[in-house]
Design a protein around this motif. Sequence first.
Motif, PDB file in Angstrom:
ATOM      1  N   GLY A 135      10.678   6.268  -3.724  1.00 47.25           N
ATOM      2  CA  GLY A 135      10.009   5.008  -3.449  1.00 47.25           C
ATOM      3  C   GLY A 135      10.924   3.830  -3.672  1.00 47.25           C
ATOM      4  N   VAL A 136      10.625   2.712  -2.996  1.00 49.54           N
ATOM      5  CA  VAL A 136      11.376   1.479  -3.204  1.00 49.54           C
ATOM      6  C   VAL A 136      10.543   0.537  -4.052  1.00 49.54           C
ATOM      7  CG1 VAL A 136      12.841   1.601  -1.166  1.00 49.54           C
ATOM      8  CG2 VAL A 136      10.547   0.669  -0.946  1.00 49.54           C
ATOM      9  N   LYS A 137      11.181  -0.069  -5.040  1.00 45.97           N
ATOM     10  CA  LYS A 137      10.508  -1.006  -5.942  1.00 45.97           C
ATOM     11  C   LYS A 137      11.151  -2.378  -5.784  1.00 45.97           C
ATOM     12  CE  LYS A 137      10.216  -2.290 -10.793  1.00 45.97           C
ATOM     13  NZ  LYS A 137      11.219  -3.368 -10.630  1.00 45.97           N
ATOM     14  N   VAL A 235       5.136  -0.550  -4.948  1.00 40.51           N
ATOM     15  CA  VAL A 235       4.625  -1.719  -5.661  1.00 40.51           C
ATOM     16  C   VAL A 235       3.336  -2.242  -5.040  1.00 40.51           C
ATOM     17  CG1 VAL A 235       5.102  -4.119  -6.277  1.00 40.51           C
ATOM     18  CG2 VAL A 235       6.879  -2.386  -6.566  1.00 40.51           C
ATOM     19  N   SER A 236       3.344  -2.436  -3.737  1.00 36.95           N
ATOM     20  CA  SER A 236       2.201  -3.049  -3.057  1.00 36.95           C
ATOM     21  C   SER A 236       0.923  -2.253  -3.278  1.00 36.95           C
ATOM     22  CB  SER A 236       2.479  -3.165  -1.560  1.00 36.95           C
ATOM     23  OG  SER A 236       3.573  -4.027  -1.326  1.00 36.95           O
ATOM     24  N   GLY A 237      -0.154  -2.993  -3.609  1.00 35.07           N
ATOM     25  CA  GLY A 237      -1.446  -2.372  -3.862  1.00 35.07           C
ATOM     26  C   GLY A 237      -1.641  -1.933  -5.298  1.00 35.07           C
ATOM     27  N   ASN A 238      -0.625  -2.110  -6.114  1.00 35.06           N
ATOM     28  CA  ASN A 238      -0.701  -1.659  -7.506  1.00 35.06           C
ATOM     29  C   ASN A 238      -0.609  -2.832  -8.479  1.00 35.06           C
ATOM     30  OD1 ASN A 238      -0.822   1.201  -6.960  1.00 35.06           O
ATOM     31  ND2 ASN A 238       1.329   1.071  -6.359  1.00 35.06           N
ATOM     32  N   ILE A 260       0.439  -7.603  -3.481  1.00 40.16           N
ATOM     33  CA  ILE A 260      -0.181  -7.525  -2.156  1.00 40.16           C
ATOM     34  C   ILE A 260       0.806  -7.012  -1.115  1.00 40.16           C
ATOM     35  CG2 ILE A 260      -1.285  -8.869  -0.331  1.00 40.16           C
ATOM     36  CD1 ILE A 260      -2.347 -10.717  -2.537  1.00 40.16           C
ATOM     37  N   GLY A 261       2.045  -7.464  -1.201  1.00 41.56           N
ATOM     38  CA  GLY A 261       3.025  -6.966  -0.248  1.00 41.56           C
ATOM     39  C   GLY A 261       4.204  -7.887  -0.076  1.00 41.56           C
ATOM     40  N   LEU A 262       5.190  -7.402   0.668  1.00 38.59           N
ATOM     41  CA  LEU A 262       6.417  -8.132   0.926  1.00 38.59           C
ATOM     42  C   LEU A 262       6.218  -9.057   2.126  1.00 38.59           C
ATOM     43  CD1 LEU A 262       9.431  -8.141  -0.087  1.00 38.59           C
ATOM     44  CD2 LEU A 262       9.910  -6.581   1.819  1.00 38.59           C
ATOM     45  N   THR A 263       6.684 -10.297   2.004  1.00 41.19           N
ATOM     46  CA  THR A 263       6.594 -11.244   3.108  1.00 41.19           C
ATOM     47  C   THR A 263       7.853 -11.185   3.960  1.00 41.19           C
ATOM     48  OG1 THR A 263       7.588 -13.079   1.874  1.00 41.19           O
ATOM     49  CG2 THR A 263       5.203 -12.756   1.644  1.00 41.19           C
ATOM     50  N   LEU A 268       7.603 -11.499  -2.770  1.00 38.49           N
ATOM     51  CA  LEU A 268       6.489 -10.597  -3.063  1.00 38.49           C
ATOM     52  C   LEU A 268       5.244 -11.419  -3.354  1.00 38.49           C
ATOM     53  CD1 LEU A 268       5.659  -7.593  -3.582  1.00 38.49           C
ATOM     54  CD2 LEU A 268       6.075  -8.057  -6.012  1.00 38.49           C
ATOM     55  N   LYS A 269       4.170 -11.122  -2.636  1.00 31.57           N
ATOM     56  CA  LYS A 269       2.901 -11.807  -2.874  1.00 31.57           C
ATOM     57  C   LYS A 269       2.110 -11.038  -3.930  1.00 31.57           C
ATOM     58  CE  LYS A 269       0.632 -13.584   0.568  1.00 31.57           C
ATOM     59  NZ  LYS A 269      -0.256 -13.752   1.762  1.00 31.57           N
ATOM     60  N   VAL A 270       1.730 -11.743  -5.000  1.00 30.57           N
ATOM     61  CA  VAL A 270       0.998 -11.132  -6.106  1.00 30.57           C
ATOM     62  C   VAL A 270      -0.220 -11.988  -6.426  1.00 30.57           C
ATOM     63  CG1 VAL A 270       1.072 -10.419  -8.527  1.00 30.57           C
ATOM     64  CG2 VAL A 270       3.089 -10.106  -7.081  1.00 30.57           C
TER      65      VAL A 270
END
Length: 293
Positions: A135-137, A235-238, A260-263, A268-270
């Motif tokens: 996985g990519v973090k 990361v996204s969703g966690n 939430i995810g990478l823009t 990174l949207k959190v």
Amino acid sequence: MQIFLNVLMIQGEPFDKSLFTGYLQAETLGRSIRHLRKTTSTMDDAAQLLESLTPQDAHGYTVIADVQTKARGRKGRKWHASSIDNLYASFLWVPSQVNNPPSSRELPHHLVQLNVAVCLAVALALEREGAPNVGVKWPNDVWIDGKKAAGVLVDYHGKVGSSGAVVGVGINVNEELVDRSVNIKSSVGAISLRDAVGSGVSRERVLAVLLTELEYLMSVTFETVLGKYQELDIVSGNQVKVHFKSREISDPRDFQGTAIGLTHDGRLKVQDSKTGTEFLLASEEVSITPMRA
């Protein structure tokens, strides 16, 4: 005694350039290569080459070291890089030398794609060797089975006549790290390819596949790269903990939230778990730690 210890540090099989070249399918990346048994930092070595070479000669030039004595990660953090069993490499990416070079207006987006693509290329190279649960973090780590296996660092040098990015990659390849936290100070620990697949792995093949994958990823659209990245995004969703100073030093601005995810600009949207406020986080400003259940 000190001299004896330094000799011990670099015992082992050095990187085989001929073997690497045989595996390499990239047209430009890795075609010029410098191998060093020991150096302070391949990032520094590559940066010097960027200044001394023409843009045409610099693009794709790769520096590999069996041992680094002053390796560094993001935000200047020191990084353990003394095992010859691992892969320590830096290479040059010169935007003016790629097919369809980006304009000055397009350059920031081009560099965002480079950062995302490098992490993805590392992950794909690990998968090619049979590593499970890769996985990519965000922003620059690659994990295997919930443990850190690799890190990426991209430094852009915008000097006149030598504009380009120095891309550093460190991958735990054959060092046995299971149940030991050698390379990172984190509860998740570290893992190597050898730990993950149960046998030794060719460092030369890992780097060759990485560079070949990266060259392809930089030839397609960012949407294509982002789509592949999202498939491996851990990361996204966690839930994550956001650190404004570091994981070791708390800050009043630190918070927990849901990623939430990478823009498209690499942030990174959190969403803050307490307030519901959404933040766009830049890698230069924060670090994150995935929360464990």
